[in-house]
Design a protein around this motif. Structure first.
Motif, PDB file in Angstrom:
ATOM      1  N   ALA A 154      62.688  46.243  -0.503  1.00 28.41           N
ATOM      2  CA  ALA A 154      63.171  47.157   0.262  1.00 28.41           C
ATOM      3  C   ALA A 154      62.008  47.886   0.976  1.00 28.41           C
ATOM      4  CB  ALA A 154      63.986  48.242  -0.648  1.00 28.41           C
ATOM      5  N   GLY A 155      62.416  48.662   2.280  1.00 28.95           N
ATOM      6  CA  GLY A 155      61.358  49.195   2.920  1.00 28.95           C
ATOM      7  C   GLY A 155      61.981  50.727   3.270  1.00 28.95           C
ATOM      8  N   SER A 156      61.154  51.627   4.120  1.00 31.90           N
ATOM      9  CA  SER A 156      61.619  52.945   4.375  1.00 31.90           C
ATOM     10  C   SER A 156      60.788  53.351   5.468  1.00 31.90           C
ATOM     11  CB  SER A 156      61.527  53.729   3.205  1.00 31.90           C
ATOM     12  OG  SER A 156      59.883  53.967   2.666  1.00 31.90           O
ATOM     13  N   GLY A 157      61.226  54.363   6.102  1.00 32.19           N
ATOM     14  CA  GLY A 157      60.451  54.911   7.258  1.00 32.19           C
ATOM     15  C   GLY A 157      61.201  56.137   7.651  1.00 32.19           C
ATOM     16  N   ARG A 158      60.631  56.688   8.813  1.00 28.96           N
ATOM     17  CA  ARG A 158      61.392  57.782   9.514  1.00 28.96           C
ATOM     18  C   ARG A 158      62.338  57.256  10.447  1.00 28.96           C
ATOM     19  NH1 ARG A 158      57.970  62.284  13.175  1.00 28.96           N
ATOM     20  NH2 ARG A 158      59.928  63.480  13.725  1.00 28.96           N
ATOM     21  N   TYR A 159      62.263  56.162  11.135  1.00 29.87           N
ATOM     22  CA  TYR A 159      62.989  55.597  12.180  1.00 29.87           C
ATOM     23  C   TYR A 159      63.255  54.047  12.070  1.00 29.87           C
ATOM     24  CZ  TYR A 159      61.773  59.760  14.967  1.00 29.87           C
ATOM     25  OH  TYR A 159      61.722  61.199  15.324  1.00 29.87           O
ATOM     26  N   TRP A 160      64.590  53.931  12.229  1.00 27.48           N
ATOM     27  CA  TRP A 160      64.644  52.386  11.930  1.00 27.48           C
ATOM     28  C   TRP A 160      64.704  51.772  13.435  1.00 27.48           C
ATOM     29  CZ3 TRP A 160      64.080  48.776   9.133  1.00 27.48           C
ATOM     30  CH2 TRP A 160      64.788  47.358   9.426  1.00 27.48           C
ATOM     31  N   TYR A 161      64.069  50.790  13.692  1.00 29.84           N
ATOM     32  CA  TYR A 161      63.950  50.285  15.024  1.00 29.84           C
ATOM     33  C   TYR A 161      64.629  48.925  15.103  1.00 29.84           C
ATOM     34  CZ  TYR A 161      61.541  47.597  19.091  1.00 29.84           C
ATOM     35  OH  TYR A 161      61.218  46.845  19.967  1.00 29.84           O
ATOM     36  N   VAL A 162      65.193  48.570  16.335  1.00 32.23           N
ATOM     37  CA  VAL A 162      65.867  47.534  16.542  1.00 32.23           C
ATOM     38  C   VAL A 162      65.821  46.994  18.249  1.00 32.23           C
ATOM     39  CG1 VAL A 162      68.423  48.571  17.011  1.00 32.23           C
ATOM     40  CG2 VAL A 162      67.850  45.925  16.528  1.00 32.23           C
ATOM     41  N   ARG A 163      65.391  45.944  18.174  1.00 30.49           N
ATOM     42  CA  ARG A 163      65.274  45.332  19.748  1.00 30.49           C
ATOM     43  C   ARG A 163      66.290  44.270  19.609  1.00 30.49           C
ATOM     44  NH1 ARG A 163      61.346  45.027  24.170  1.00 30.49           N
ATOM     45  NH2 ARG A 163      61.749  43.057  25.268  1.00 30.49           N
ATOM     46  N   GLU A 164      67.222  44.222  20.728  1.00 29.56           N
ATOM     47  CA  GLU A 164      68.148  43.261  21.015  1.00 29.56           C
ATOM     48  C   GLU A 164      68.349  42.706  21.995  1.00 29.56           C
ATOM     49  OE1 GLU A 164      71.892  45.076  19.486  1.00 29.56           O
ATOM     50  OE2 GLU A 164      71.760  46.548  21.238  1.00 29.56           O
ATOM     51  N   ARG A 165      68.463  41.499  22.359  1.00 34.43           N
ATOM     52  CA  ARG A 165      69.072  40.807  23.695  1.00 34.43           C
ATOM     53  C   ARG A 165      70.378  40.631  23.662  1.00 34.43           C
ATOM     54  NH1 ARG A 165      66.754  40.417  28.579  1.00 34.43           N
ATOM     55  NH2 ARG A 165      67.035  38.282  29.494  1.00 34.43           N
ATOM     56  N   THR A 166      71.115  40.788  24.650  1.00 36.27           N
ATOM     57  CA  THR A 166      72.533  41.020  24.928  1.00 36.27           C
ATOM     58  C   THR A 166      72.848  40.100  26.027  1.00 36.27           C
ATOM     59  OG1 THR A 166      72.843  42.724  23.719  1.00 36.27           O
ATOM     60  CG2 THR A 166      74.668  41.951  25.175  1.00 36.27           C
TER      61      THR A 166
ATOM     62  N   ASP B   9      57.308  54.904  12.363  1.00 40.69           N
ATOM     63  CA  ASP B   9      57.324  56.689  11.960  1.00 40.69           C
ATOM     64  C   ASP B   9      57.309  57.381  13.425  1.00 40.69           C
ATOM     65  OD1 ASP B   9      57.381  56.425   9.178  1.00 40.69           O
ATOM     66  OD2 ASP B   9      55.233  56.044   9.200  1.00 40.69           O
ATOM     67  N   SER B  10      57.643  56.813  14.400  1.00 38.71           N
ATOM     68  CA  SER B  10      57.724  57.392  15.820  1.00 38.71           C
ATOM     69  C   SER B  10      58.498  56.815  16.728  1.00 38.71           C
ATOM     70  CB  SER B  10      56.158  57.443  16.592  1.00 38.71           C
ATOM     71  OG  SER B  10      56.158  57.954  17.791  1.00 38.71           O
ATOM     72  N   PRO B  11      59.349  57.653  17.572  1.00 36.17           N
ATOM     73  CA  PRO B  11      60.345  57.191  18.286  1.00 36.17           C
ATOM     74  C   PRO B  11      59.960  56.412  19.539  1.00 36.17           C
ATOM     75  CG  PRO B  11      60.259  59.501  18.581  1.00 36.17           C
ATOM     76  CD  PRO B  11      59.304  59.028  17.481  1.00 36.17           C
ATOM     77  N   ASP B  12      58.799  56.337  19.743  1.00 36.61           N
ATOM     78  CA  ASP B  12      57.894  55.611  20.881  1.00 36.61           C
ATOM     79  C   ASP B  12      57.168  54.361  20.467  1.00 36.61           C
ATOM     80  OD1 ASP B  12      56.069  57.216  19.921  1.00 36.61           O
ATOM     81  OD2 ASP B  12      55.807  58.143  21.780  1.00 36.61           O
ATOM     82  N   GLN B  13      57.022  54.057  19.080  1.00 38.49           N
ATOM     83  CA  GLN B  13      56.327  52.941  18.612  1.00 38.49           C
ATOM     84  C   GLN B  13      57.070  51.798  18.147  1.00 38.49           C
ATOM     85  OE1 GLN B  13      53.443  54.893  16.045  1.00 38.49           O
ATOM     86  NE2 GLN B  13      52.292  55.576  17.709  1.00 38.49           N
ATOM     87  N   ARG B  14      56.558  50.622  18.243  1.00 40.43           N
ATOM     88  CA  ARG B  14      57.452  49.719  17.705  1.00 40.43           C
ATOM     89  C   ARG B  14      56.676  49.210  16.205  1.00 40.43           C
ATOM     90  NH1 ARG B  14      56.385  47.739  22.830  1.00 40.43           N
ATOM     91  NH2 ARG B  14      58.493  47.469  24.266  1.00 40.43           N
ATOM     92  N   PRO B  15      57.434  48.448  15.415  1.00 40.86           N
ATOM     93  CA  PRO B  15      57.098  48.316  14.056  1.00 40.86           C
ATOM     94  C   PRO B  15      55.834  47.239  14.275  1.00 40.86           C
ATOM     95  CG  PRO B  15      59.181  48.307  14.088  1.00 40.86           C
ATOM     96  CD  PRO B  15      58.959  48.223  15.295  1.00 40.86           C
ATOM     97  N   LYS B  16      54.885  47.312  13.216  1.00 40.88           N
ATOM     98  CA  LYS B  16      53.721  46.469  13.229  1.00 40.88           C
ATOM     99  C   LYS B  16      54.159  45.329  12.723  1.00 40.88           C
ATOM    100  CE  LYS B  16      50.535  50.238  12.397  1.00 40.88           C
ATOM    101  NZ  LYS B  16      49.550  50.837  11.642  1.00 40.88           N
ATOM    102  N   GLY B  17      53.396  44.123  13.144  1.00 43.41           N
ATOM    103  CA  GLY B  17      53.882  42.946  12.800  1.00 43.41           C
ATOM    104  C   GLY B  17      54.849  42.301  13.537  1.00 43.41           C
TER     105      GLY B  17
END
Length: 384
Positions: free
Chosen positions: A105-117, A376-384
């Motif tokens: 399991a993971g955790s953080g301040r924001y959950w990020y998703v990048r999707e291609r539709t 942890d920031s609404p303008d940063q992507r997850p690392k990795g």
């Protein structure tokens, strides 16, 4: 066609004209992310392939057309490959349930998703919006004329909705798909604003060289708006259209056992606004997508796979490539209104790579989940 499906297929600008704008943006609602850090997909072979149960599939080539209308490669739109001797859907889902339990399991301040539709284009946007505006003006005029006559006002409203419905489902004389990328940061703390950037890398794909030729013969009309909007700060949004009580905060409280989750899903179904006009298998399949792409706990994901494994009508199409060229196992389930709902799931990590809607073998909507993770920031992507 269900309201849920209908919302995905209509032009986005029409959403600005309705009071329930967000509830009708299905592709944005479904595309939530998994709550576990992911291992690189290319580092392993899917576990079912190691057992030798799947034949290799060939990915179909894709024609990419820029917003200017210039083709970069003359080939077909992506189609599911034909695969020999696919593993059964039940066997795959049960194996995925075991894999899901091993994911941390993971955790953080924001959950990020990048999707291609990728969405089928039904109308030339400029022509469509001009017709919509004419219908709106006509409806406003009729409302003034019929003021106080409730029966005729209701009839006028029904007539307006039918005309708009015909515009939504109209077909161009060629097959084309609009593609764009959206990034979202959803805040885990209730009331804290998130962020989103949509309509990035906008392109068009044609169904075949003949379709592209027909488009050029029609004058090469603009089929998409290539502009990228600025980032938008937004409040918390609906996690699941079919389940208004589910939120990004409480979805992690769902049961981790199969029996407990099954009971909870039954209770959600009874409270769902879809219960009156949708069959339960379709509801469960689509709610399953909502949950698979939400930050639920590994145990909940595992239980969900086991529940889906018991559902009738789900079939495996074997190994398949998603719109981004990633390989997974394709599972398909029919809806009562004639559509097929299709998932492509990574055989190694049991994560959802893509979900799509198919009508008579032709994709109407495809959403590929490009990157998921915690930030942890609404303008940063997850690392990795």
């Amino acid at each position: 066609m269900t309201d849920r499906m209908f919302a995905d297929l209509r032009p986005a600008k029409l959403d600005e004209l309705t009071e329930d704008a967000y509830r009708r943006r299905r592709s944005a609602d479904l595309a939530r992310a998994l709550a576990t850090p992911r291992r690189p997909r290319h580092s392993r072979r899917p576990f079912l392939l190691m057992a030798g149960t799947l034949a290799a599939g060939l990915a179909a080539a894709v024609t990419v057309v820029a917003g200017s209308g210039e083709s970069t490669a003359p080939v077909k739109a992506p189609q599911p490959p034909v695969v020999a001797q696919p593993v059964s859907a039940r066997s795959f889902l049960l194996a995925a349930a075991t894999t899901a339990m091993r994911e941390p399991a993971g955790s953080g301040r924001y959950w990020y998703v990048r999707e291609r539709t990728f969405q089928k284009v039904h109308n030339v946007p400029s022509e469509y919006m001009a017709q919509i505006q004419r219908l709106i003006k006509e409806q406003q005029r009729r409302e003034k004329e019929l003021k106080g006559d409730l029966k005729r006002l209701e009839a006028a409203k029904d007539d307006f909705e039918q005309k708009v419905g015909k515009l939504k489902t109209a077909e161009l004389p060629y097959v084309a798909y609009a593609a764009d990328t959206r990034e979202t940061w959803r805040a885990m703390k209730k009331g804290e604003p998130g962020s989103s950037v949509g309509s990035q890398d906008v392109r068009v794909t044609f169904g075949s060289p003949d379709d592209e030729a027909a488009w050029r013969a029609a004058g090469s009309p603009e089929l998409v708006d290539p502009k990228t909007p600025a980032p938008v700060r937004s409040a918390d949004r609906i996690l699941s259209i079919d389940n208004p009580s589910l939120t990004l905060q409480n979805v992690r409280d769902l049961p981790t056992g199969e029996d407990g989750l099954r009971q909870e899903l039954d209770a959600l179904w009874k409270r769902s606004p879809r219960m009156a006009h949708a069959d339960k298998p379709t509801y469960l399949w689509q709610t399953g997508v909502d949950l698979m792409t939400a930050p639920i706990r590994p145990g909940t994901r595992s239980a969900l796979f086991r529940i889906l494994a018991d559902q009738p009508g789900i079939t495996s199409q074997g190994e398949s490539s998603d719109a981004l060229g990633r390989t997974g196992v394709a599972l398909s389930a029919p809806s009562a209104d004639g559509f097929d709902f299709r998932l492509i799931i990574d055989g190694d990590t049991a994560e959802l790579l893509q979900y799509e809607v198919v009508e008579k073998g032709q994709p109407l909507l495809r959403v590929a989940l490009e990157q998921l993770g915690w930030s942890d920031s609404p303008d940063q992507r997850p690392k990795g």
